[in-house]
Design a protein around this motif. Structure first.
Motif, PDB file in Angstrom:
ATOM      1  N   ASP A   1     -73.791  27.083 -15.824  1.00  0.00           N
ATOM      2  CA  ASP A   1     -74.333  27.077 -17.052  1.00  0.00           C
ATOM      3  C   ASP A   1     -73.534  27.348 -17.768  1.00  0.00           C
ATOM      4  O   ASP A   1     -72.081  27.730 -17.836  1.00  0.00           O
ATOM      5  CB  ASP A   1     -74.630  29.061 -17.068  1.00  0.00           C
ATOM      6  CG  ASP A   1     -76.163  28.871 -16.198  1.00  0.00           C
ATOM      7  OD1 ASP A   1     -76.870  27.814 -16.157  1.00  0.00           O
ATOM      8  OD2 ASP A   1     -76.954  30.312 -15.958  1.00  0.00           O
TER       9      ASP A   1
ATOM     10  N   THR B   1     -71.778  21.468 -21.193  1.00  0.00           N
ATOM     11  CA  THR B   1     -72.613  20.658 -22.274  1.00  0.00           C
ATOM     12  C   THR B   1     -72.521  19.088 -22.050  1.00  0.00           C
ATOM     13  O   THR B   1     -71.729  18.203 -21.594  1.00  0.00           O
ATOM     14  CB  THR B   1     -70.701  20.330 -23.856  1.00  0.00           C
ATOM     15  OG1 THR B   1     -70.546  22.204 -23.875  1.00  0.00           O
ATOM     16  CG2 THR B   1     -71.562  19.890 -25.035  1.00  0.00           C
ATOM     17  N   ILE B   2     -73.840  18.878 -22.201  1.00  0.00           N
ATOM     18  CA  ILE B   2     -74.545  17.609 -22.433  1.00  0.00           C
ATOM     19  C   ILE B   2     -74.340  17.160 -23.471  1.00  0.00           C
ATOM     20  O   ILE B   2     -74.676  17.944 -24.428  1.00  0.00           O
ATOM     21  CB  ILE B   2     -75.804  17.354 -20.908  1.00  0.00           C
ATOM     22  CG1 ILE B   2     -75.536  18.997 -20.613  1.00  0.00           C
ATOM     23  CG2 ILE B   2     -76.590  16.771 -21.405  1.00  0.00           C
ATOM     24  CD1 ILE B   2     -74.708  18.321 -18.818  1.00  0.00           C
TER      25      ILE B   2
ATOM     26  N   THR C   1     -76.100  19.392 -26.301  1.00  0.00           N
ATOM     27  CA  THR C   1     -77.108  20.732 -25.458  1.00  0.00           C
ATOM     28  C   THR C   1     -76.266  21.583 -24.503  1.00  0.00           C
ATOM     29  O   THR C   1     -75.879  21.237 -24.216  1.00  0.00           O
ATOM     30  CB  THR C   1     -78.153  20.528 -25.070  1.00  0.00           C
ATOM     31  OG1 THR C   1     -79.182  21.870 -25.463  1.00  0.00           O
ATOM     32  CG2 THR C   1     -78.738  19.410 -23.826  1.00  0.00           C
ATOM     33  N   THR C   2     -76.406  22.773 -24.213  1.00  0.00           N
ATOM     34  CA  THR C   2     -75.888  23.308 -23.036  1.00  0.00           C
ATOM     35  C   THR C   2     -76.841  23.899 -21.973  1.00  0.00           C
ATOM     36  O   THR C   2     -77.896  24.292 -22.144  1.00  0.00           O
ATOM     37  CB  THR C   2     -75.370  25.052 -24.041  1.00  0.00           C
ATOM     38  OG1 THR C   2     -74.818  24.722 -24.810  1.00  0.00           O
ATOM     39  CG2 THR C   2     -74.719  25.419 -22.718  1.00  0.00           C
ATOM     40  N   ALA C   3     -76.528  23.244 -20.890  1.00  0.00           N
ATOM     41  CA  ALA C   3     -77.490  23.430 -19.803  1.00  0.00           C
ATOM     42  C   ALA C   3     -77.622  24.919 -19.577  1.00  0.00           C
ATOM     43  O   ALA C   3     -76.419  25.781 -19.739  1.00  0.00           O
ATOM     44  CB  ALA C   3     -76.159  22.938 -18.714  1.00  0.00           C
TER      45      ALA C   3
ATOM     46  N   ARG D   1     -80.109  23.024 -15.746  1.00  0.00           N
ATOM     47  CA  ARG D   1     -81.507  22.122 -16.703  1.00  0.00           C
ATOM     48  C   ARG D   1     -80.565  21.804 -17.735  1.00  0.00           C
ATOM     49  O   ARG D   1     -79.967  22.814 -18.469  1.00  0.00           O
ATOM     50  CB  ARG D   1     -82.478  23.015 -16.780  1.00  0.00           C
ATOM     51  CG  ARG D   1     -82.912  23.005 -15.220  1.00  0.00           C
ATOM     52  CD  ARG D   1     -84.162  23.352 -15.319  1.00  0.00           C
ATOM     53  NE  ARG D   1     -85.039  23.793 -14.264  1.00  0.00           N
ATOM     54  CZ  ARG D   1     -85.611  22.836 -12.695  1.00  0.00           C
ATOM     55  NH1 ARG D   1     -85.849  21.870 -14.059  1.00  0.00           N
ATOM     56  NH2 ARG D   1     -85.868  23.167 -12.172  1.00  0.00           N
ATOM     57  N   PHE D   2     -80.989  20.571 -18.229  1.00  0.00           N
ATOM     58  CA  PHE D   2     -80.654  20.300 -20.376  1.00  0.00           C
ATOM     59  C   PHE D   2     -81.905  19.378 -20.129  1.00  0.00           C
ATOM     60  O   PHE D   2     -82.737  19.025 -20.018  1.00  0.00           O
ATOM     61  CB  PHE D   2     -79.466  19.791 -20.092  1.00  0.00           C
ATOM     62  CG  PHE D   2     -79.665  18.214 -19.627  1.00  0.00           C
ATOM     63  CD1 PHE D   2     -79.495  16.775 -20.502  1.00  0.00           C
ATOM     64  CD2 PHE D   2     -79.234  18.652 -18.407  1.00  0.00           C
ATOM     65  CE1 PHE D   2     -79.745  15.941 -19.204  1.00  0.00           C
ATOM     66  CE2 PHE D   2     -78.341  17.224 -17.866  1.00  0.00           C
ATOM     67  CZ  PHE D   2     -79.669  16.180 -18.175  1.00  0.00           C
ATOM     68  N   SER D   3     -82.397  19.516 -22.262  1.00  0.00           N
ATOM     69  CA  SER D   3     -83.567  18.776 -22.145  1.00  0.00           C
ATOM     70  C   SER D   3     -82.851  18.422 -23.846  1.00  0.00           C
ATOM     71  O   SER D   3     -81.974  18.382 -24.511  1.00  0.00           O
ATOM     72  CB  SER D   3     -84.968  19.381 -22.679  1.00  0.00           C
ATOM     73  OG  SER D   3     -85.009  20.523 -23.235  1.00  0.00           O
TER      74      SER D   3
ATOM     75  N   ARG E   1     -70.996  14.943 -19.115  1.00  0.00           N
ATOM     76  CA  ARG E   1     -71.301  16.309 -18.925  1.00  0.00           C
ATOM     77  C   ARG E   1     -69.886  16.574 -19.128  1.00  0.00           C
ATOM     78  O   ARG E   1     -69.010  16.070 -18.497  1.00  0.00           O
ATOM     79  CB  ARG E   1     -71.385  16.891 -17.211  1.00  0.00           C
ATOM     80  CG  ARG E   1     -71.484  18.116 -17.024  1.00  0.00           C
ATOM     81  CD  ARG E   1     -71.981  18.714 -15.469  1.00  0.00           C
ATOM     82  NE  ARG E   1     -70.975  18.272 -14.683  1.00  0.00           N
ATOM     83  CZ  ARG E   1     -69.229  18.650 -14.425  1.00  0.00           C
ATOM     84  NH1 ARG E   1     -69.961  19.706 -15.382  1.00  0.00           N
ATOM     85  NH2 ARG E   1     -68.822  18.292 -13.750  1.00  0.00           N
TER      86      ARG E   1
END
Length: 376
Positions: free
Chosen positions: A35, A38-39, A54-56, A60-62, A77
């Protein structure tokens, strides 16, 4: 809330149709993603670098977005590709219509991709490359050596040789894949990347001829063809193109002055890491064969004379160096059809090109054959 979400989706869809764009979604999962990780999503659109993040959460991430055509992208990542000096973890995907899935038993390492036609094809390639990638990950890159490791020259050279060997094994697998699947963007991207490598350009040409015409007519397809044409300008068996250029002292040097010797015409630049790494091999070859009729003439494609001179001194180069300081717009660079550096041409005493792009052990073996001595 559901009505609002439906409205947003419909709006994005209508905007995509209006501008000829298509919507993609990326759904990612990594068992060891934390958690707050940063992706990053990175790709090129009309020559412009696009970077999203985005932040996981809950492993998960999207991402959601639009592209006009299938686009190669990379996921990272905790390493901003615009700032990181060295990337340790990433996964490649294609942005195209549909829900792209990324699933990893780790973080991004070992991820499998699926969900759309191109990503299914790319995963097939990744499966074929898995063993090579695993071996490459087991070899510490010399760029990551600590000061103690850097002093171990045997370890440094061994690791570079092993990574080079793995690179060529990977390239062979990719080329065979492109030959087997010539009607996909995956193969187009393989050929676009390998066409930068002087060693592979004519192997690339054979596969390029099998590509679908629609792929040949893309910007990347046209670039591949241009590189092939350039590399055909000077071939083995042709007379080397004579030229005049100033050396580091401003003296005019002519290539024809070296007739009667075997000459390695070498193209490099101070900012080119692989060129600088190859200098140790060139120094060894020069010292071993200079008294037997061998020499080197290096053409720098630098534009800054001070940096050029500093690199010559730092690397301990003693053979003739010339440059017009015009970079890749220089007349000799263009006449010899250079597309990437380091690049070289081995020229015989009659001024005829007898080999191209010899590096590392390949150069040692070629010189050993010419001078009938075991390679050092």
């Amino acid at each position: 809330m559901a009505t609002k979400l439906l409205y947003i989706i419909c709006f994005l869809f209508s905007m995509g149709n209006a501008f000829g764009q298509t919507i993609f979604t990326i759904s990612g999962y990594g068992k060891k993603i934390q958690d707050g990780d940063t992706i990053y999503l990175s790709y090129l659109e009309k020559g412009k670098h696009i970077l999203e993040s985005t932040t996981a959460i809950n492993e998960r991430f999207s991402f959601t977005g639009m592209v006009k055509h299938p686009t190669k992208a990379n996921i990272y990542r905790n390493e901003n590709p615009g700032l990181a000096g060295f990337i340790t973890e990433s996964v490649s995907i294609y942005l195209e219509p549909g829900d792209i899935k990324i699933i990893s038993p780790d973080t991004l390492t070992g991820a499998e991709i699926s969900g759309t036609p191109l990503n299914d094809t790319l995963q097939l390639l990744h499966s074929q490359l898995a063993i090579v990638w695993e071996r490459m990950r087991s070899i510490k890159d010399p760029d990551l050596f600590d000061e103690t490791e850097k002093r171990d020259t045997a370890l440094l050279h061994r690791n570079r040789r092993e990574l080079d060997k793995a690179f060529y094994e990977r390239a062979d697998i990719e080329l065979a894949f492109a030959n087997q699947y010539p009607n996909t963007y995956v193969s187009l991207d393989i050929l676009h990347q390998l066409s930068r490598n002087n060693t592979y350009i004519f192997k690339v040409e054979k596969v390029y001829n099998k590509l679908a015409e629609s792929l040949k007519n893309t910007d990347k397809g046209k670039t591949i063809n241009e590189r092939i044409q350039k590399k055909s300008q000077v071939m083995s068996g042709m007379k080397a193109i004579d030229f005049s250029m100033e050396d580091t002292d401003g003296k005019i040097i002519n290539l024809s002055e070296f007739e009667g010797k075997y000459v390695l015409l070498d193209f490099w630049a101070s900012w080119c890491g692989p060129c600088r790494e190859e200098h140790a091999n060139l120094i060894n070859a020069y010292q071993h064969y200079w008294d037997r009729g061998f020499t080197i003439l290096s053409v720098s494609i630098d534009t800054d004379k001070n940096k050029w001179m500093e690199a010559i001194e730092k690397d301990g180069i003693t053979w003739t160096q010339v440059s017009d300081l015009q970079g890749n717009k220089g007349d000799v660079y263009l006449k010899y059809g250079i597309t990437s550096i380091p690049a070289n041409f081995l020229i015989d005493p009659d001024g005829v090109v007898i080999a191209k792009d010899l590096k590392g052990d390949f150069l040692k073996e070629e010189l050993a054959k010419l001078f009938l001595t075991p390679p050092q």
